[in-house]
Design an enzyme around this catalytic site. Sequence first.
Site, PDB file in Angstrom:
ATOM      1  N   PHE A   1       5.596   2.557  -4.634  1.00 24.93           N
ATOM      2  CA  PHE A   1       4.147   2.395  -4.732  1.00 24.93           C
ATOM      3  C   PHE A   1       3.719   2.881  -6.112  1.00 24.93           C
ATOM      4  O   PHE A   1       4.174   3.930  -6.574  1.00 24.93           O
ATOM      5  CB  PHE A   1       3.460   3.207  -3.630  1.00 24.93           C
ATOM      6  CG  PHE A   1       1.985   2.971  -3.532  1.00 24.93           C
ATOM      7  CD1 PHE A   1       1.500   1.779  -3.012  1.00 24.93           C
ATOM      8  CD2 PHE A   1       1.084   3.934  -3.945  1.00 24.93           C
ATOM      9  CE1 PHE A   1       0.136   1.549  -2.913  1.00 24.93           C
ATOM     10  CE2 PHE A   1      -0.281   3.709  -3.855  1.00 24.93           C
ATOM     11  CZ  PHE A   1      -0.759   2.519  -3.341  1.00 24.93           C
TER      12      PHE A   1
ATOM     13  N   ASP B   1       9.297   9.914  -0.027  1.00 25.36           N
ATOM     14  CA  ASP B   1       7.944   9.518   0.341  1.00 25.36           C
ATOM     15  C   ASP B   1       8.031   8.793   1.679  1.00 25.36           C
ATOM     16  O   ASP B   1       8.652   7.734   1.786  1.00 25.36           O
ATOM     17  CB  ASP B   1       7.362   8.598  -0.737  1.00 25.36           C
ATOM     18  CG  ASP B   1       5.915   8.191  -0.464  1.00 25.36           C
ATOM     19  OD1 ASP B   1       5.536   8.085   0.717  1.00 25.36           O
ATOM     20  OD2 ASP B   1       5.171   7.957  -1.432  1.00 25.36           O
TER      21      ASP B   1
ATOM     22  N   ARG C   1       0.931  -9.075   4.457  1.00 27.05           N
ATOM     23  CA  ARG C   1       1.575  -7.959   5.151  1.00 27.05           C
ATOM     24  C   ARG C   1       0.976  -7.808   6.546  1.00 27.05           C
ATOM     25  O   ARG C   1      -0.246  -7.837   6.723  1.00 27.05           O
ATOM     26  CB  ARG C   1       1.376  -6.643   4.398  1.00 27.05           C
ATOM     27  CG  ARG C   1       2.045  -6.543   3.057  1.00 27.05           C
ATOM     28  CD  ARG C   1       2.118  -5.091   2.596  1.00 27.05           C
ATOM     29  NE  ARG C   1       0.902  -4.345   2.884  1.00 27.05           N
ATOM     30  CZ  ARG C   1       0.801  -3.014   2.779  1.00 27.05           C
ATOM     31  NH1 ARG C   1       1.834  -2.298   2.414  1.00 27.05           N
ATOM     32  NH2 ARG C   1      -0.349  -2.410   3.040  1.00 27.05           N
TER      33      ARG C   1
ATOM     34  N   TYR D   1      -2.812   8.665   7.311  1.00 28.72           N
ATOM     35  CA  TYR D   1      -3.815   7.692   7.747  1.00 28.72           C
ATOM     36  C   TYR D   1      -3.226   6.340   8.125  1.00 28.72           C
ATOM     37  O   TYR D   1      -3.963   5.430   8.490  1.00 28.72           O
ATOM     38  CB  TYR D   1      -4.909   7.504   6.688  1.00 28.72           C
ATOM     39  CG  TYR D   1      -4.423   7.302   5.273  1.00 28.72           C
ATOM     40  CD1 TYR D   1      -3.943   6.079   4.840  1.00 28.72           C
ATOM     41  CD2 TYR D   1      -4.459   8.352   4.367  1.00 28.72           C
ATOM     42  CE1 TYR D   1      -3.506   5.888   3.545  1.00 28.72           C
ATOM     43  CE2 TYR D   1      -4.030   8.185   3.055  1.00 28.72           C
ATOM     44  CZ  TYR D   1      -3.553   6.951   2.649  1.00 28.72           C
ATOM     45  OH  TYR D   1      -3.111   6.782   1.363  1.00 28.72           O
ATOM     46  N   LYS D   2      -1.920   6.190   8.071  1.00 29.95           N
ATOM     47  CA  LYS D   2      -1.303   4.935   8.479  1.00 29.95           C
ATOM     48  C   LYS D   2      -0.859   5.049   9.942  1.00 29.95           C
ATOM     49  O   LYS D   2      -1.681   5.011  10.846  1.00 29.95           O
ATOM     50  CB  LYS D   2      -0.137   4.600   7.543  1.00 29.95           C
ATOM     51  CG  LYS D   2      -0.544   4.476   6.074  1.00 29.95           C
ATOM     52  CD  LYS D   2       0.624   4.071   5.212  1.00 29.95           C
ATOM     53  CE  LYS D   2       0.314   4.192   3.721  1.00 29.95           C
ATOM     54  NZ  LYS D   2      -0.795   3.354   3.268  1.00 29.95           N
TER      55      LYS D   2
END
Length: 409
Positions: free
Chosen positions: A141, A210, A384, A235-236
């Site tokens: 990312f 990560d 996605r 938050y995922k």
Amino acid sequence: MSEPTEQAGVCDVSELKDEAGKLDAADELAALRERFVLDDVTYLDGNSLGALPAGVPARVADVVRRQWGELRIRSWEESGWWTAPERIGDRIAPLVGAAAGQIVVGDSTSVNVFKALVAAVRMAGEDGTGRDEILVDATTFPADGYIAESAARMTGCALRPVTPAEVPSALGDRTAAVLLNHVDYRTGRLHDLPALTAAVHEAGAYVVWDLCHSAGALPVGLDEYGVDLAVGCTYKYLNGGPGSPAYLYVRHGLQDRFDSPLPGWNSHAEPFGMRPGYIPAAGASRGRVGTPDILSLLALEAALQVWDGVSVEAVRAKSLALTDFFLRCVGEYVLDGRVESLTPAAHAERGSQVALRCDDAGDVMKRLIERGVVGDFRAPDVLRFGFTPLYVGFADVERAARVLAETLV
């Protein structure tokens, strides 16, 4: 919102609909959907922002009205505000295969990546001279790459981007630290954490993982595989809410050596002593910096209650079944050549999302969202779809593939 038709299918749509119904009826996790605030939208973007757990609004209201509004400053002790970063870290720990006392919650993922990476380089420097190179996942990312570049400048290291597959051959006597993503955010590819961690250790370096796209979706095994340091957002798949605080894992055996580049008053051994000299706290608390974000922290704590009684292994099994079924439905419904899957077919190499390459992906995703199928788009050409097993069912999967097929006609 109108229900899609059956015009796009190249097979008997009713067969896959019926199969989805049977799979949902047999799903041992199906009842967990009731723990979330959901509507008739097919929500497949939990790999960006998880759905709202039903218990969060009441908990946040209590924190605001009673703890803050009535108890005010007393809540730091009486409501447990001060200990929240470690307490919530212990709640996350079993979801990533860690024992208690190794995770502290606070700050953003980027801030925690910075802490972990600089601390890893400093530990490598203590081990001996000549380790002046950081390897970073070239597919990472972008923010992780930005942080790695800054950490390299700060520590005087060279930064070397490599793909995860290239890491074993790239390691050497100069390697101080390696920053890797467990799951590729674009493609959903799952990287081999055990093997890569072992390779980094054999080279005498430290690894930072990560976990943003794996925690809450699949077993991680931080303790089992001897991971040094790890970070992740909440938050995922952990459903902590927009901008909810991230976490930092520091293995027990390294905590006394963890030298944070951000020594704040919250990580001081005597935070209220107000001494001019910094003395780090013991344990994972060394990862704290400033005053905790209490509202977000306690919303996250409430959100994590949806995991009560839930096995990560069962979640992983359903995740693979969901993604398998989606790929199958896409293969049956979508016209040949219209999309290309970037997500590995092998279970050992797949996270909990499916990425499809499509020439007009941005416009396609807009039209999908208009029809009640919510995924997301990554430039230039990737659709996605994230599969959160706690609230996504097989009927959701079949419908998403069917609407996608109709949108692509």
